[in-house]
Design a protein around this motif. Structure first.
Motif, PDB file in Angstrom:
ATOM      1  N   ASP A   1      56.342  11.538 110.909  1.00  0.00           N
ATOM      2  CA  ASP A   1      55.776  12.414 109.917  1.00  0.00           C
ATOM      3  C   ASP A   1      56.079  14.124 111.223  1.00  0.00           C
ATOM      4  OD1 ASP A   1      55.205  10.948 107.876  1.00  0.00           O
ATOM      5  OD2 ASP A   1      53.486  11.025 107.649  1.00  0.00           O
ATOM      6  N   THR A   2      55.856  14.181 111.687  1.00  0.00           N
ATOM      7  CA  THR A   2      56.246  15.017 112.387  1.00  0.00           C
ATOM      8  C   THR A   2      57.889  15.371 113.226  1.00  0.00           C
ATOM      9  OG1 THR A   2      53.302  15.705 114.043  1.00  0.00           O
ATOM     10  CG2 THR A   2      55.885  16.669 114.400  1.00  0.00           C
ATOM     11  N   LEU A   3      58.462  14.394 113.210  1.00  0.00           N
ATOM     12  CA  LEU A   3      60.127  14.663 113.008  1.00  0.00           C
ATOM     13  C   LEU A   3      60.306  14.342 112.217  1.00  0.00           C
ATOM     14  CD1 LEU A   3      59.861  11.373 115.955  1.00  0.00           C
ATOM     15  CD2 LEU A   3      59.774  13.875 116.194  1.00  0.00           C
TER      16      LEU A   3
ATOM     17  N   VAL B   1      62.518  17.680 111.453  1.00  0.00           N
ATOM     18  CA  VAL B   1      64.388  17.595 110.550  1.00  0.00           C
ATOM     19  C   VAL B   1      64.920  18.455 110.004  1.00  0.00           C
ATOM     20  CG1 VAL B   1      65.917  16.109 109.853  1.00  0.00           C
ATOM     21  CG2 VAL B   1      64.929  15.446 111.517  1.00  0.00           C
ATOM     22  N   VAL B   2      63.328  18.400 109.061  1.00  0.00           N
ATOM     23  CA  VAL B   2      63.467  19.665 107.468  1.00  0.00           C
ATOM     24  C   VAL B   2      64.147  20.504 108.157  1.00  0.00           C
ATOM     25  CG1 VAL B   2      62.866  20.059 105.407  1.00  0.00           C
ATOM     26  CG2 VAL B   2      62.575  16.976 106.271  1.00  0.00           C
TER      27      VAL B   2
ATOM     28  N   GLN C   1      66.269   8.373 105.143  1.00  0.00           N
ATOM     29  CA  GLN C   1      67.441   8.171 105.600  1.00  0.00           C
ATOM     30  C   GLN C   1      66.988   9.179 106.753  1.00  0.00           C
ATOM     31  OE1 GLN C   1      69.874  10.044 102.596  1.00  0.00           O
ATOM     32  NE2 GLN C   1      71.175   8.506 103.182  1.00  0.00           N
ATOM     33  N   PHE C   2      65.834   9.775 106.997  1.00  0.00           N
ATOM     34  CA  PHE C   2      65.802  10.525 107.783  1.00  0.00           C
ATOM     35  C   PHE C   2      64.532   9.989 108.559  1.00  0.00           C
ATOM     36  CE2 PHE C   2      66.657  15.226 105.760  1.00  0.00           C
ATOM     37  CZ  PHE C   2      67.338  15.378 106.317  1.00  0.00           C
ATOM     38  N   GLU C   3      64.369   9.530 108.686  1.00  0.00           N
ATOM     39  CA  GLU C   3      63.614   8.667 109.330  1.00  0.00           C
ATOM     40  C   GLU C   3      63.710   6.702 109.471  1.00  0.00           C
ATOM     41  OE1 GLU C   3      59.821   6.482 107.514  1.00  0.00           O
ATOM     42  OE2 GLU C   3      59.273   8.203 106.391  1.00  0.00           O
ATOM     43  N   ASP C   4      65.300   6.611 108.965  1.00  0.00           N
ATOM     44  CA  ASP C   4      66.190   5.453 109.603  1.00  0.00           C
ATOM     45  C   ASP C   4      67.262   6.211 110.903  1.00  0.00           C
ATOM     46  OD1 ASP C   4      64.682   3.805 107.910  1.00  0.00           O
ATOM     47  OD2 ASP C   4      66.720   3.330 106.500  1.00  0.00           O
ATOM     48  N   LEU C   5      67.702   7.510 110.605  1.00  0.00           N
ATOM     49  CA  LEU C   5      68.073   7.741 111.444  1.00  0.00           C
ATOM     50  C   LEU C   5      67.249   8.112 112.919  1.00  0.00           C
ATOM     51  CD1 LEU C   5      70.071  10.480 109.567  1.00  0.00           C
ATOM     52  CD2 LEU C   5      71.147   8.499 110.864  1.00  0.00           C
ATOM     53  N   ILE C   6      66.054   9.016 112.870  1.00  0.00           N
ATOM     54  CA  ILE C   6      65.427   8.991 113.960  1.00  0.00           C
ATOM     55  C   ILE C   6      65.143   7.622 114.136  1.00  0.00           C
ATOM     56  CG2 ILE C   6      62.778   9.787 114.379  1.00  0.00           C
ATOM     57  CD1 ILE C   6      63.170  12.084 112.286  1.00  0.00           C
TER      58      ILE C   6
END
Length: 122
Positions: free
Chosen positions: A84-86, A90-91, A110-115
């Motif tokens: 959640d912090t990561l 990004v956002v 998508q952000f989670e998958d990319l991270i």
């Protein structure tokens, strides 16, 4: 000055600003982690497209200060903060990374998958 000229000048300045946000012009061509990061691409074709257009330019060049894709040691401390912090970083942008990490059409998953991909390199 005509509107089209002003618009062109504004766009040119914006692009220079974005480029400066993730690069200091240095080179570390002999860094083995940097070299390895350039060969990593998500297996999922759609995610690979997003990674290539939004993440790759900064996360495969050590001089940007962005954690290199696949550098598990550097990513470990970041992952310890929680996904959640990561995603929030990004956002909202973090350091030299612009808000949304240059992916204005990405969603939280998508952000989670990319991270996860960049952290694991696979």
């Amino acid at each position: 000055m005509p509107v089209t000229k002003r618009l062109g000048s504004t766009l040119a300045c914006a692009m220079l600003g974005l480029a400066a946000g993730c690069s200091d012009g240095g080179s570390s061509a002999s860094n083995p982690l940097e070299i390895a990061s350039r060969d990593l691409v998500p297996a999922d074709g759609q995610l690979a497209g997003v990674y290539n257009r939004s993440c790759r330019n900064c996360h495969t060049i050590a001089a940007t200060g962005a954690p290199l894709t696949g550098d598990t040691n550097v990513w470990e401390a970041r992952l310890a903060k929680g996904m959640d912090t990561l995603v929030d970083s990004v956002v909202n942008g973090y350091g030299g990374m612009p808000p949304f990490g240059m992916c204005m059409d990405c969603d939280a998953q998508q952000f989670e998958d990319l991270i996860a991909f960049m952290a694991e390199g696979r």
